[in-house]
Design a protein around this motif. Sequence first.
Motif, mmCIF file in Angstrom:
data_model
loop_
_atom_site.group_PDB
_atom_site.id
_atom_site.type_symbol
_atom_site.label_atom_id
_atom_site.label_comp_id
_atom_site.label_asym_id
_atom_site.label_seq_id
_atom_site.Cartn_x
_atom_site.Cartn_y
_atom_site.Cartn_z
ATOM 1 N N ARG A 70 59.270 67.726 51.955
ATOM 2 C CA ARG A 70 58.138 68.410 52.581
ATOM 3 C C ARG A 70 57.276 69.095 51.518
ATOM 4 N N VAL A 71 57.948 69.725 50.552
ATOM 5 C CA VAL A 71 57.245 70.402 49.464
ATOM 6 C C VAL A 71 56.385 69.416 48.666
ATOM 7 N N ALA A 72 56.891 68.219 48.465
ATOM 8 C CA ALA A 72 56.152 67.218 47.693
ATOM 9 C C ALA A 72 54.812 66.892 48.338
ATOM 10 N N VAL A 73 54.749 66.923 49.657
ATOM 11 C CA VAL A 73 53.489 66.664 50.359
ATOM 12 C C VAL A 73 52.473 67.753 50.035
ATOM 13 N N LEU A 74 52.901 69.010 50.035
ATOM 14 C CA LEU A 74 51.982 70.100 49.723
ATOM 15 C C LEU A 74 51.461 70.006 48.299
ATOM 16 N N ARG A 75 52.332 69.647 47.387
ATOM 17 C CA ARG A 75 51.902 69.529 45.986
ATOM 18 C C ARG A 75 50.864 68.416 45.828
ATOM 19 N N LYS A 76 51.065 67.313 46.517
ATOM 20 C CA LYS A 76 50.111 66.210 46.444
ATOM 21 C C LYS A 76 48.794 66.579 47.134
ATOM 22 N N LEU A 77 48.886 67.262 48.252
ATOM 23 C CA LEU A 77 47.671 67.677 48.947
ATOM 24 C C LEU A 77 46.847 68.619 48.073
ATOM 25 N N HIS A 78 47.509 69.501 47.354
ATOM 26 C CA HIS A 78 46.835 70.383 46.405
ATOM 27 C C HIS A 78 45.937 69.577 45.475
ATOM 28 N N ASP A 79 46.473 68.490 44.939
ATOM 29 C CA ASP A 79 45.716 67.673 43.990
ATOM 30 C C ASP A 79 44.566 66.927 44.676
ATOM 31 N N ILE A 80 44.792 66.455 45.885
ATOM 32 C CA ILE A 80 43.747 65.718 46.598
ATOM 33 C C ILE A 80 42.569 66.641 46.923
ATOM 34 N N VAL A 81 42.861 67.833 47.394
ATOM 35 C CA VAL A 81 41.786 68.766 47.755
ATOM 36 C C VAL A 81 40.933 69.103 46.545
ATOM 37 N N LEU A 82 41.572 69.371 45.415
ATOM 38 C CA LEU A 82 40.801 69.672 44.213
ATOM 39 C C LEU A 82 40.078 68.436 43.685
ATOM 40 N N GLY A 83 40.744 67.294 43.721
ATOM 41 C CA GLY A 83 40.152 66.084 43.180
ATOM 42 C C GLY A 83 39.018 65.526 44.010
ATOM 43 N N GLU A 84 39.051 65.748 45.312
ATOM 44 C CA GLU A 84 38.018 65.230 46.202
ATOM 45 C C GLU A 84 37.135 66.350 46.757
#
Length: 516
Positions: A70-84
């Motif tokens: 579950r934590v891995a999803v939040l970490r990836k979402l962090h990157d998507i929000v900043l990247g996009e």
Amino acid sequence: MTSAALPADLVKPLLERATAGGAPSVEVFAPATGAKIADLPQSSTDDIERAFSTARTAQAQWAARPVRERVAVLRKLHDIVLGEQETILDIVQTETGKARAHAFDEVGDVAVNARYYASVASKLLSTRRPRGVLPVLTRVDVRQRPKGVVAVISPWNYPLALAVSDALPALVAGNAVVARPDNQTALTALWAIDAAERAGLPRGLWQAVLGRGRDIGGEVIARADYVDYTGSSATGRTIAQQAGERLIGYSLELGGKNPLLVLADADVPRAAKIAIRACFASAGQLCESMERIYVHDSVYDRFVAEFTAHTKNIELGGALDYSAGMGSLTFQRQLDTVRQHVDDAVAKGATVLAGGKHRPDLGPYFYEPTVLADVTAEMTVYREETFGPVVSVYRVASDDAAVAAANDTAYGLNASVWTKDAARGRAVAARINAGSVNVNEGFIAAWGSSDAPSGGLGISGTGRRHGPEGLLKYLDTQTIAQQRVLPIAPLPGMSEELWAKTMTLYFGVMKTLRQK
């Protein structure tokens, strides 16, 4: 680039992510220009039932997965929000009319909260082993269990921050989320759900149902296991009643009439400059923003002169870039409220130091950032929340007078204190009835400190977001106690009287040993 309709190839796939279509669609328009954004599908009762049914199935599977996944999803979402961020900034600006710098505050909020809850979730969700009633003989495990399906009912003013940053701790705690974003800003929530699924969140775990609160809000609450709501105090009372009838938990962040105190020893130029953002971020359409400024008599004239000059220099605009210092109001009703509050104040003797005008030349809902003086108690703006770019300034004779004036309200969400003496600032802050108080800042210092809780007192709400509290509210605790070897009862052949005497002696020994 001027805020206008969003590209169809962006809008169409987002709309397909909504659990909606069973009710007639509604048109949504860009506040800054009046351009049509979309025909927004609306959810019927059957749509809502389907969303919750799907969510419950997905939640059971999600809760069984290891926390690290579950934590891995939040970490990836962090990157998507900043990247996009350019894409989501365009969506937020188009739907709300706010300036891009204020839209970026939302991007930052989601990134900070995603990172924070990813870092603390494992610890907060772990099983705890407290001391049992009889040490060694009694083993106690305290487990954390997700509520189930959480309803996140989010407003239009901060559609990314308030839809996403409340959903993330619910999700990482093992819950499903059914979101009810405001129609005006539904695309922002749908983009976030899409981004989360691209980050690895199972489809169906986080869904959005669309519709006006008065049409579908009751249907959502009737099926939820917990309700998280941000909005008006009036609606918050209704939601509390509905949740109370079902005996489910709820968290409410509601309105504010927030005070900013400028003490005699404040750094006036700095206070006057930073107060601009504290008052006029998102055109004042922010529960945390300042609507009342109390200035010590000795620095009043200097502060007001500098603050008014900064206010007059704010550039208004709706471009999808960083050129504007303040954007548009979002609705006609917000414009109407702002005009009514200012016109009423002026008619009763208030002085307009800056602004005070509707700017239809820029767009349908633009209104100049406004500073009022000579505001008195019979004026509507004195006590009622404006939720727009209007702030009133007051002269006070002492810290005590400033605190008393700050506390003269039914609200208690946020406050700000300005002084060169940090200890003095914290001491004054502790006397203000507000869920958060910022010293030498407006609202971002407290709000952005993700490890600290945020919420209101009085009619500004109940419950907290951010910090451990922002995750733990989505959990139920379960205590499992195992008794070993000896029962908690008289031994064979022991009388109840002897048992009572033995336990009395035991309790005294435990106190002497300072055991819990």
